[in-house]
Design a protein around this motif. Sequence first.
Motif, PDB file in Angstrom:
ATOM      1  N   THR A   1       3.532  -6.783  26.096  1.00  0.00           N
ATOM      2  CA  THR A   1       2.547  -6.211  25.184  1.00  0.00           C
ATOM      3  C   THR A   1       2.671  -4.700  25.078  1.00  0.00           C
ATOM      4  O   THR A   1       2.728  -4.153  23.972  1.00  0.00           O
ATOM      5  CB  THR A   1       1.120  -6.604  25.637  1.00  0.00           C
ATOM      6  OG1 THR A   1       1.030  -8.028  25.627  1.00  0.00           O
ATOM      7  CG2 THR A   1       0.067  -6.011  24.731  1.00  0.00           C
TER       8      THR A   1
ATOM      9  N   LEU B   1       5.903  -0.298  18.282  1.00  0.00           N
ATOM     10  CA  LEU B   1       5.216  -0.371  16.990  1.00  0.00           C
ATOM     11  C   LEU B   1       4.695   1.010  16.584  1.00  0.00           C
ATOM     12  O   LEU B   1       4.834   1.423  15.429  1.00  0.00           O
ATOM     13  CB  LEU B   1       4.073  -1.383  17.053  1.00  0.00           C
ATOM     14  CG  LEU B   1       3.250  -1.574  15.799  1.00  0.00           C
ATOM     15  CD1 LEU B   1       4.105  -2.098  14.661  1.00  0.00           C
ATOM     16  CD2 LEU B   1       2.095  -2.530  16.069  1.00  0.00           C
TER      17      LEU B   1
ATOM     18  N   THR C   1       5.786  -3.530  23.300  1.00  0.00           N
ATOM     19  CA  THR C   1       5.690  -3.824  21.867  1.00  0.00           C
ATOM     20  C   THR C   1       4.800  -2.816  21.160  1.00  0.00           C
ATOM     21  O   THR C   1       5.136  -2.328  20.074  1.00  0.00           O
ATOM     22  CB  THR C   1       5.145  -5.245  21.654  1.00  0.00           C
ATOM     23  OG1 THR C   1       6.005  -6.169  22.326  1.00  0.00           O
ATOM     24  CG2 THR C   1       5.058  -5.585  20.182  1.00  0.00           C
TER      25      THR C   1
ATOM     26  N   LEU D   1       7.873  -7.925  15.163  1.00  0.00           N
ATOM     27  CA  LEU D   1       6.802  -8.382  16.040  1.00  0.00           C
ATOM     28  C   LEU D   1       7.247  -9.583  16.862  1.00  0.00           C
ATOM     29  O   LEU D   1       8.012 -10.416  16.376  1.00  0.00           O
ATOM     30  CB  LEU D   1       5.560  -8.734  15.219  1.00  0.00           C
ATOM     31  CG  LEU D   1       4.939  -7.560  14.465  1.00  0.00           C
ATOM     32  CD1 LEU D   1       3.806  -8.045  13.574  1.00  0.00           C
ATOM     33  CD2 LEU D   1       4.444  -6.494  15.424  1.00  0.00           C
TER      34      LEU D   1
ATOM     35  N   LEU E   1       8.628  -4.710  11.102  1.00  0.00           N
ATOM     36  CA  LEU E   1       7.845  -4.429  12.298  1.00  0.00           C
ATOM     37  C   LEU E   1       8.424  -5.056  13.566  1.00  0.00           C
ATOM     38  O   LEU E   1       8.085  -4.642  14.654  1.00  0.00           O
ATOM     39  CB  LEU E   1       6.396  -4.909  12.104  1.00  0.00           C
ATOM     40  CG  LEU E   1       5.594  -4.134  11.070  1.00  0.00           C
ATOM     41  CD1 LEU E   1       4.204  -4.734  10.914  1.00  0.00           C
ATOM     42  CD2 LEU E   1       5.496  -2.670  11.436  1.00  0.00           C
TER      43      LEU E   1
END
Length: 174
Positions: free
Chosen positions: A140, A147, A143, A131, A129
């Motif tokens: 944010t 994702l 991301t 992260l 992933l």
Amino acid sequence: MKLTIHYEVQYVYEEVVGFSPHTIRLFPRQDHHLRIDDWKLNVSAGADIQLRRDAFDNPVAFCFIPERNTTLELSLDLQLHVLEKNPFHFLVDSSAAQLPFELTPDRHSLLLPYLEPGEFEITAPLDFLHLPSAENPAPTIDTLVALNAQVSELIRYERREEGDARTPDETLKL
């Protein structure tokens, strides 16, 4: 844009069965960009249909089917009016502009049900992933977009007519 959606399903049983109350969650949530112009819901003959809102304010139909039968039939026709919507037309609170971020106490208590572990334990490795971490923060929105793209690429739809639903862990491992 105007859309017409027709959904129909029929379940056939080997013998006469009685039906517990059914909750039908096929109605889209209306907002400024989506309006239901007309709808028609049909459930097996004799069904008592009650339109309600669930605990999350979603429109649902509760159906009580008093007659025993060998079939359960449902059809829904929706006439929708959908306006164009920019999915990025929002502002992110400055405290959440970078991931990871700390929740304020009031937001933490509000989101607590989503932060606690669920009934399923995840043991599948999630390193794919990518992260952000405290050592490697990231914007944010960037991301979340990345994702979403990863999930779209890595998870495929599989139609299974039989068998129990897979746990989240099984899904991630596959």
